[in-house]
Design an enzyme around this catalytic site. Structure first.
Site, short mmCIF file in Angstrom:
data_model
loop_
_atom_site.label_atom_id
_atom_site.label_comp_id
_atom_site.label_asym_id
_atom_site.label_seq_id
_atom_site.Cartn_x
_atom_site.Cartn_y
_atom_site.Cartn_z
N HIS A 207 0.87 -1.18 0.00
CA HIS A 207 0.00 0.00 0.00
C HIS A 207 0.91 1.23 0.00
CE1 HIS A 207 -4.07 -1.75 0.43
NE2 HIS A 207 -3.37 -2.81 0.80
N CYS A 238 -7.85 -0.98 3.32
CA CYS A 238 -8.50 -2.09 4.02
C CYS A 238 -9.48 -1.49 5.01
CB CYS A 238 -7.46 -2.95 4.74
SG CYS A 238 -8.22 -4.24 5.74
N ASN A 247 -3.51 0.67 -2.82
CA ASN A 247 -2.35 -0.13 -3.24
C ASN A 247 -1.51 0.71 -4.20
OD1 ASN A 247 -4.81 -2.16 -2.99
ND2 ASN A 247 -2.94 -3.28 -2.56
#
Ligand code: HMG
Ligand code: MG
Length: 301
Positions: A207, A238, A247
């Site tokens: 990420h 998340c 990401n």
């Protein structure tokens, strides 16, 4: 022939799971068909998780069922437990991913059990997957830091990764969940993992919260890793890692690794078309530096 880097496109799963705006089933379908046209050979379609926990991923099994299948593209579904696995099996999914973490607190928040319990759940999944000839990929979140516990020891990451590998995962992807890692810390984790697993069985999932993801990928390549997860247009995050950004953008990974002489199979124009589609659906500019420069013709590739 050049050496290849494998890209696992996670935008339709990791990216969309964190979106506040409602994305329709049809838009997810359209996005995935565009991703399938890019030349990327591994694409996560979604997750068979509780819709109460992650509503954005509802009906991922149905989405998988409706997508056209191609022999050379692996479409996968995330499954945290047997119930999720059975949903994937029902739609004849050929590849699934199980996910746990190297942090107890994160595992509790994410999948409501301990690391050990998660691994026990996976035993049942692995057994059935083997029986049905389904490939299983594994995830270990918090490869460097946990949003609840802080720094995680590289030894713990390697231990969980090795357990997943020994259980039958063909590849274990280490999740740099909150995007705080820097290359020397990433190197320390690969060093431990490479003592226990072959490099061909490891992948990196970075990420980009602190803008270090592409640097961490470069470091990982130096350590021998050749498989990376990324999200087109840098989508992602998340739901159980507050503040963690998307990401690393697939476009940026493409630029880095193709300039290093690796093949990815990606067709750039198709990649940009898929990125434009999702940016339009989400009413959001593409944060990828490469994508911006490419569109303004600031660079030639
Ligand atoms: P739970 O509440 O402990 O489950 O959730 P349970 O077994 O006690 O069941 C409770 C209810 O959930 C029941 O329904 C079950 O049927 C249902 P009710 O009787 O209340 O109506 N249920 C399910 N429904 C659909 N699919 C299932 C399923 N399992 C139970 N598979 C559970 C446990 C794992 C389901 C829950 O915690 C969950 O869904 N968590 C979401 C996890 C998730 O998707 N996280 C994000 C992906 S991981 C990630 O992003 C990190 C990664 O990108 C790498 C990185 O960056 O680090 C991979
Ligand atoms: Mg992730």
């Amino acid at each position: 022939m050049n050496e290849s880097i494998r890209i696992v496109e996670v935008g339709a799963r990791d990216g969309l799971q964190n979106e506040k705006s409602v994305i329709t089933f049809q838009q997810r379908y359209e996005f995935l068909t565009r991703l399938m046209a890019t030349g990327i050979k591994a694409i996560e379609v979604g997750s068979c998780v509780s819709a109460k926990w992650v509503p954005q991923m509802a009906n991922s099994d149905e989405l998988y069922a409706q997508l056209p299948k191609q022999d050379d593209i692996s479409l996968s579904l995330l499954t945290p437990n047997l119930k999720g696995f059975e949903a994937a099996l029902q739609v004849k999914c050929q590849e699934i991913a199980v996910f746990t973490a190297a942090s107890e607190s994160f595992t509790q928040k994410n999948i409501n059990c301990s690391i050990q319990e998660s691994l026990e759940r996976f035993q049942d999944i692995m057994q059935q997957a083997k029986q049905h000839n389904i490939r299983v990929r594994g995830y270990v979140s918090c490869m460097v830091d946990c949003p609840y516990e802080g720094a995680i020891s590289p030894q713990k990451v390697a231990e969980v990764a090795k357990t997943l590998y020994d259980m039958g995962c063909y590849e274990v992807s280490l999740g740099e969940t909150i995007g705080t890692a820097t290359p020397l810390r990433v190197r320390a984790v690969w060093k431990e993992c490479l003592e226990l697993l072959p490099k061909e069985a490891l992948a990196g999932h970075f990420h980009d919260t602190y803008g270090m993801a592409i640097t961490n990928i470069y470091e990982s390549i130096q350590q021998g890793i050749r498989s990376f997860d990324s999200s087109i247009s840098g989508l992602g995050g998340c739901p159980y890692a507050k503040g963690a950004s998307g990401n690393v953008a697939t476009e940026d990974v493409y630029y880095l690794v193709s300039q290093m002489g690796f093949d990815t199979g990606i067709q750039l124009e198709k990649l940009m078309a898929a990125a434009d589609y999702i940016a339009e659906v989400l009413h959001r500019p593409n944060p990828s530096k490469f994508a911006q420069a490419y569109k303004q013709k600031l660079c030639t590739v």
